[in-house]
Scaffold this motif. Structure first.
Motif, PDB file in Angstrom:
ATOM      1  N   GLN A   1       0.831  -1.207   0.000  1.00  0.00           N
ATOM      2  CA  GLN A   1       0.000   0.000   0.000  1.00  0.00           C
ATOM      3  C   GLN A   1       0.862   1.252   0.000  1.00  0.00           C
ATOM      4  O   GLN A   1       0.577   2.218  -0.711  1.00  0.00           O
ATOM      5  CB  GLN A   1      -0.930  -0.001   1.215  1.00  0.00           C
ATOM      6  CG  GLN A   1      -2.095  -0.964   1.088  1.00  0.00           C
ATOM      7  CD  GLN A   1      -2.950  -0.990   2.347  1.00  0.00           C
ATOM      8  OE1 GLN A   1      -2.504  -0.586   3.419  1.00  0.00           O
ATOM      9  NE2 GLN A   1      -4.179  -1.479   2.216  1.00  0.00           N
TER      10      GLN A   1
ATOM     11  N   GLU B   1       2.290   1.682  -3.435  1.00  0.00           N
ATOM     12  CA  GLU B   1       1.273   2.152  -4.377  1.00  0.00           C
ATOM     13  C   GLU B   1       0.959   3.629  -4.150  1.00  0.00           C
ATOM     14  O   GLU B   1       0.795   4.386  -5.106  1.00  0.00           O
ATOM     15  CB  GLU B   1       0.002   1.304  -4.249  1.00  0.00           C
ATOM     16  CG  GLU B   1       0.149  -0.089  -4.839  1.00  0.00           C
ATOM     17  CD  GLU B   1      -1.059  -0.973  -4.598  1.00  0.00           C
ATOM     18  OE1 GLU B   1      -1.903  -0.627  -3.739  1.00  0.00           O
ATOM     19  OE2 GLU B   1      -1.151  -2.016  -5.270  1.00  0.00           O
ATOM     20  N   ALA B   2       0.893   4.043  -2.880  1.00  0.00           N
ATOM     21  CA  ALA B   2       0.638   5.454  -2.584  1.00  0.00           C
ATOM     22  C   ALA B   2       1.790   6.320  -3.100  1.00  0.00           C
ATOM     23  O   ALA B   2       1.559   7.388  -3.692  1.00  0.00           O
ATOM     24  CB  ALA B   2       0.456   5.649  -1.077  1.00  0.00           C
ATOM     25  N   THR B   3       3.005   5.849  -2.901  1.00  0.00           N
ATOM     26  CA  THR B   3       4.173   6.585  -3.400  1.00  0.00           C
ATOM     27  C   THR B   3       4.133   6.666  -4.919  1.00  0.00           C
ATOM     28  O   THR B   3       4.420   7.720  -5.494  1.00  0.00           O
ATOM     29  CB  THR B   3       5.473   5.886  -2.941  1.00  0.00           C
ATOM     30  OG1 THR B   3       5.485   5.821  -1.515  1.00  0.00           O
ATOM     31  CG2 THR B   3       6.700   6.624  -3.419  1.00  0.00           C
ATOM     32  N   LEU B   4       3.752   5.563  -5.553  1.00  0.00           N
ATOM     33  CA  LEU B   4       3.663   5.546  -7.015  1.00  0.00           C
ATOM     34  C   LEU B   4       2.627   6.559  -7.504  1.00  0.00           C
ATOM     35  O   LEU B   4       2.889   7.325  -8.444  1.00  0.00           O
ATOM     36  CB  LEU B   4       3.307   4.146  -7.516  1.00  0.00           C
ATOM     37  CG  LEU B   4       3.103   3.996  -9.021  1.00  0.00           C
ATOM     38  CD1 LEU B   4       4.395   4.318  -9.758  1.00  0.00           C
ATOM     39  CD2 LEU B   4       2.620   2.604  -9.354  1.00  0.00           C
ATOM     40  N   LYS B   5       1.460   6.593  -6.860  1.00  0.00           N
ATOM     41  CA  LYS B   5       0.433   7.554  -7.262  1.00  0.00           C
ATOM     42  C   LYS B   5       0.926   8.984  -7.087  1.00  0.00           C
ATOM     43  O   LYS B   5       0.693   9.840  -7.940  1.00  0.00           O
ATOM     44  CB  LYS B   5      -0.847   7.327  -6.459  1.00  0.00           C
ATOM     45  CG  LYS B   5      -1.627   6.115  -6.916  1.00  0.00           C
ATOM     46  CD  LYS B   5      -2.897   5.939  -6.119  1.00  0.00           C
ATOM     47  CE  LYS B   5      -3.630   4.676  -6.557  1.00  0.00           C
ATOM     48  NZ  LYS B   5      -4.836   4.446  -5.762  1.00  0.00           N
ATOM     49  N   ALA B   6       1.615   9.238  -5.978  1.00  0.00           N
ATOM     50  CA  ALA B   6       2.143  10.582  -5.730  1.00  0.00           C
ATOM     51  C   ALA B   6       3.175  10.950  -6.793  1.00  0.00           C
ATOM     52  O   ALA B   6       3.168  12.072  -7.316  1.00  0.00           O
ATOM     53  CB  ALA B   6       2.769  10.655  -4.337  1.00  0.00           C
ATOM     54  N   LYS B   7       4.020   9.992  -7.131  1.00  0.00           N
ATOM     55  CA  LYS B   7       5.045  10.250  -8.148  1.00  0.00           C
ATOM     56  C   LYS B   7       4.397  10.485  -9.513  1.00  0.00           C
ATOM     57  O   LYS B   7       4.846  11.340 -10.280  1.00  0.00           O
ATOM     58  CB  LYS B   7       6.038   9.085  -8.244  1.00  0.00           C
ATOM     59  CG  LYS B   7       6.864   8.852  -7.012  1.00  0.00           C
ATOM     60  CD  LYS B   7       7.825   9.969  -6.761  1.00  0.00           C
ATOM     61  CE  LYS B   7       8.659   9.686  -5.525  1.00  0.00           C
ATOM     62  NZ  LYS B   7       9.433  10.827  -5.107  1.00  0.00           N
ATOM     63  N   GLU B   8       3.347   9.733  -9.819  1.00  0.00           N
ATOM     64  CA  GLU B   8       2.650   9.932 -11.090  1.00  0.00           C
ATOM     65  C   GLU B   8       2.004  11.321 -11.134  1.00  0.00           C
ATOM     66  O   GLU B   8       2.054  12.001 -12.161  1.00  0.00           O
ATOM     67  CB  GLU B   8       1.595   8.839 -11.306  1.00  0.00           C
ATOM     68  CG  GLU B   8       2.190   7.498 -11.667  1.00  0.00           C
ATOM     69  CD  GLU B   8       1.161   6.380 -11.751  1.00  0.00           C
ATOM     70  OE1 GLU B   8       0.024   6.553 -11.250  1.00  0.00           O
ATOM     71  OE2 GLU B   8       1.498   5.323 -12.308  1.00  0.00           O
ATOM     72  N   ALA B   9       1.415  11.732 -10.015  1.00  0.00           N
ATOM     73  CA  ALA B   9       0.816  13.067  -9.955  1.00  0.00           C
ATOM     74  C   ALA B   9       1.898  14.132 -10.125  1.00  0.00           C
ATOM     75  O   ALA B   9       1.705  15.110 -10.865  1.00  0.00           O
ATOM     76  CB  ALA B   9       0.073  13.259  -8.634  1.00  0.00           C
TER      77      ALA B   9
ATOM     78  N   GLU C   1       2.852  14.241 -13.771  1.00  0.00           N
ATOM     79  CA  GLU C   1       1.861  14.953 -14.588  1.00  0.00           C
ATOM     80  C   GLU C   1       1.999  16.463 -14.397  1.00  0.00           C
ATOM     81  O   GLU C   1       1.937  17.234 -15.358  1.00  0.00           O
ATOM     82  CB  GLU C   1       0.442  14.489 -14.235  1.00  0.00           C
ATOM     83  CG  GLU C   1       0.136  13.066 -14.635  1.00  0.00           C
ATOM     84  CD  GLU C   1       0.196  12.847 -16.142  1.00  0.00           C
ATOM     85  OE1 GLU C   1      -0.169  13.759 -16.902  1.00  0.00           O
ATOM     86  OE2 GLU C   1       0.622  11.754 -16.551  1.00  0.00           O
TER      87      GLU C   1
END
Length: 155
Positions: free
Chosen positions: A80, A83-91, A94
């Motif tokens: 988890q 995944e949270a780090t990945l979402k933050a990095k993707e944001a 962008e």
């Protein structure tokens, strides 16, 4: 009585004969039974070694399974977090991508403005240069006229 003594001697001899017979039956190194026994003993020793090796491997695998079970508990939390780090990095990516596009657009606009400005400055410089040439020519004509007038006036 003598019969009994003879009987005892006969029994002793029979026992001795049995012992000698048993001794003769005892295995020797040439005996195939002895060879088979030794072969079986070697096979048994190899089997015991393989069994001990298998036990060591089993212990190792049990330790691995135990460690994996322990890690399984914390794995979900780690997943988890990843995944949270990945979402933050993707944001972040962008956002940086948008900023990059904006920066490139601003750069292009600045280049266009610079080109326009350079063209305007060039035109103004040419105009000033023409004006300066015209004034110099005018000054030269006036000087010529003044010198002509002076010569006529002195003459």
């Amino acid at each position: 009585h003598a019969n009994m003594i003879k009987r005892r001697e006969l029994d002793d001899m029979a026992n001795r004969l049995r012992e000698l017979s048993n001794e003769a039956k005892r295995p020797t190194s040439d005996n195939p039974v002895v060879k088979e026994i030794k072969s079986l003993e070697r096979r048994l020793e190899r089997a015991v070694n393989r069994y001990e090796d298998a036990q060591e491997v089993r212990k190792t695998y049990e330790q691995i399974v135990r460690r994996l079970k322990e890690e399984r508990v914390s794995f979900a939390n780690q997943l988890q977090a990843a995944e949270a780090t990945l979402k933050a990095k993707e944001a972040d990516y962008e956002q940086l991508l948008l900023m990059s596009h904006d920066a490139n657009h601003s750069k292009e606009m600045a280049k266009q403005e610079l080109t326009k400005f350079e063209a305007i400055v060039g035109e103004e410089r040419k105009a000033r240069e023409r004006e300066l040439q015209e004034r110099r020519a005018l000054v030269a004509r006036k000087q010529e006229m003044n010198s002509e007038l002076e010569r006529r006036g002195k003459g």
